[in-house]
Structure formats: C-alpha cells, structure tokens
Design an enzyme around this catalytic site. Sequence first.
Site, short mmCIF file in Angstrom:
data_model
loop_
_atom_site.label_atom_id
_atom_site.label_comp_id
_atom_site.label_asym_id
_atom_site.label_seq_id
_atom_site.Cartn_x
_atom_site.Cartn_y
_atom_site.Cartn_z
N THR A 284 -4.14 -7.62 6.25
CA THR A 284 -4.04 -9.04 6.55
C THR A 284 -2.48 -10.12 7.25
OG1 THR A 284 -6.06 -10.19 5.93
CG2 THR A 284 -5.01 -11.17 6.74
N GLU B 290 -6.86 -7.94 -3.98
CA GLU B 290 -6.74 -7.86 -5.32
C GLU B 290 -6.61 -8.82 -5.94
OE1 GLU B 290 -3.39 -3.75 -5.82
OE2 GLU B 290 -3.96 -5.07 -4.09
N ALA C 186 -2.59 -16.81 7.35
CA ALA C 186 -2.67 -16.52 5.97
C ALA C 186 -2.69 -15.82 4.84
CB ALA C 186 -4.30 -15.47 6.85
N GLN D 174 -13.23 -4.17 3.72
CA GLN D 174 -12.46 -4.58 3.36
C GLN D 174 -13.34 -5.70 4.60
OE1 GLN D 174 -10.58 -2.82 4.30
NE2 GLN D 174 -9.19 -3.31 4.59
N ALA E 154 -2.08 -3.11 -1.67
CA ALA E 154 -1.42 -4.13 -1.97
C ALA E 154 -1.44 -5.36 -1.37
CB ALA E 154 0.55 -3.75 -1.27
#
Length: 333
Positions: free
Chosen positions: A91, A289, A284, A48, A87
């Site tokens: 970040t 998800e 951010a 990711q 979850a």
Amino acid sequence: MKKKGRGMATIMFGYGYGEGFPDYSHATIELKEDKTVLVRTAAADVGQGVLTVLSQITAQILSVPISTVKIIQGDTHETKNSGSTSATRQTTFTGNAVKQACEDLLGKIYYYASLEFGSNYPELTVKDGKVFLNDNPERSLTFWDLKTIVEKKGEKLYGEGTYFPITYPPDAENGQAEKVYVAYTFMTQIIDVEVDTDTGIVEVKDVYTALDCGKAINPVNVEGQIEGGTVQGIGMALMEEQVIKNGITLNPNMTGYLVPTSMDIPNFHSILVENEDAIGPFGAKGVGEPTIIAASPAVADAIYNAIGVRFYELPITPEKILKALKEKGRVDV
C-alpha cells in the site's frame, strides 16, 4: 467451571524493508482507446486487496469512475519492478508509485488542455474523466479526446511514478540507525476469554482493536485485515503447533495441526485511528502483518487474568492449562 478473563497487548511494527535496503516500486498509467485507464504494476495481490486500493487511488486522483480503471499485474513483459508483496509494504510503496504516476498524468492533462483552451491551469477542472473550463463547462474534452489530440502532435499522454524512499543502514557495532524501518504501525487489542477449568478449553469471546492505520483507503479491507490477522494470532496462541522429531514433522496434516475454524471466530469490535500522518498515499500505513502480533500476548494475558496462571510458551493448549492448574492445586483433576 468457566472463568472469564481480559487481556491487553500493544504493539508497534516497522514495515518496508528499511535497514539500508534499496526498496522501491514502479508504476505507469496510460489512457486506452476503449475509454479505460490502464495501470501497470507488478504488485502481487495475494488476497489482501492491493488491486482494489490501487484502483481507488487512481480513480480518486484522476476523478474517473473506478469501473474505468484496469490493472495489468505482475507481467515481466508489461510491468516494471514493484518489489515483493511482503514486509507490509505494497500500500505504501506501490500505492505511492501509482499516486505519483496519476499525478504525472494529471499534470500533463492540465498542460495539454490549457493549450487547447488557451487558458491557465487554475481556470480548468477535471471531473468524471473530462477536463473543462470553470467559467464555461460546456467547453470540455474527455481525457481520451485529449489523448487523440496530443498523439496527433507526435507526443504522448502518459504517467509514470517511482517511489524510492531513503533507508538507513544500521550501525555495524550497535545496530542503531537514523530510522531502522520506513514507517511504523501501532495497534492495541483487548481480548476477552472464557477458560473452562474442567477441560482446559479457552474460548475467545470478544476482540476490541484500535489500529493506527494512518488513513483507511478501504475501511472494509482494513477491518478484514484486522479480523484475519487476529484469527491467525489466536491460532498461534491456542492451537497451532508443529511437532518435529529428528527433522521430521509428526503432524503434517490438518487432523494433527489444528487451526481456527469458523466456529472459533470471536466477536470483533474495531476502531480505525486515522491521523493521516504517515508516508503512504493519503497518509496510509501498512496493516498486513501488524494485525497478527497482538492477539497471542493479549490471549495469554486474558488467561492469566482468568485463572492466575502465566504462560510463556505457545500454544496454550488445554493440556497445558490443566497441568498448570493441577500443579497449583487450583482444581481437582
């Protein structure tokens, strides 16, 4: 005959564990002898791009070239707990922990440099890995020279951060809480499809996405998350179906369990909404998800718009479409 349709879906997604769960992340940062900045974090990068984001945060806060940032990742001898990569939390949680660690180190750089220069903090600036006097930039120290000076004093130039937000357990009777999740991400998608009423095949043509990501630390990564998540959502909507009988999966391989390929990828048109109002670093939000969720209802809505048949179960396969059209007498099959 091919019929065109357009559907729309809007979602909200609570990320981080929330619900009273003690969710946190640690990070440390130090200057190394090889002129690099070493970040220690257990955050797992499973594709990711969290390591890229953490490197960007470090370079931004300390004003060093991103090429100097190195990360030790997920080594129980070297790193403290950063929680799971799940979850949609890395970040925000590890990003904030790294940001705090950088700010801790930056404060110490200003402190020790002010002692060396005989100055106050506002008289100093850091840039490109150096700290210098504003009115006399020739008087400067690299971070690593300063580290040597500090260590000769028997002290250490080092930063550490822990992000540990309060989470609220839900009421046992009604499930309500002050705030169930740590934060929320919002997204709207409009999806255009073509439905072939002779074959039942649905082709997703264009996807228009507006994602409230708070702040896109790496816009290319965020757009990649939108595209990857949406393709997964399209797979859920149109083809992915695990067939189980008596506890046994009857389609365990890729010839029976279909997923989208490069031939199924639609045209993407994405807008990143940056309000910078979230709790994550620089405002951010987590976007992993949430990018999966809207596609399925938007595709189902687009199919309804195209052929007037509303489906409530996924996947919406060609066989289901032809059967539904036949039952409604809308096509002769």
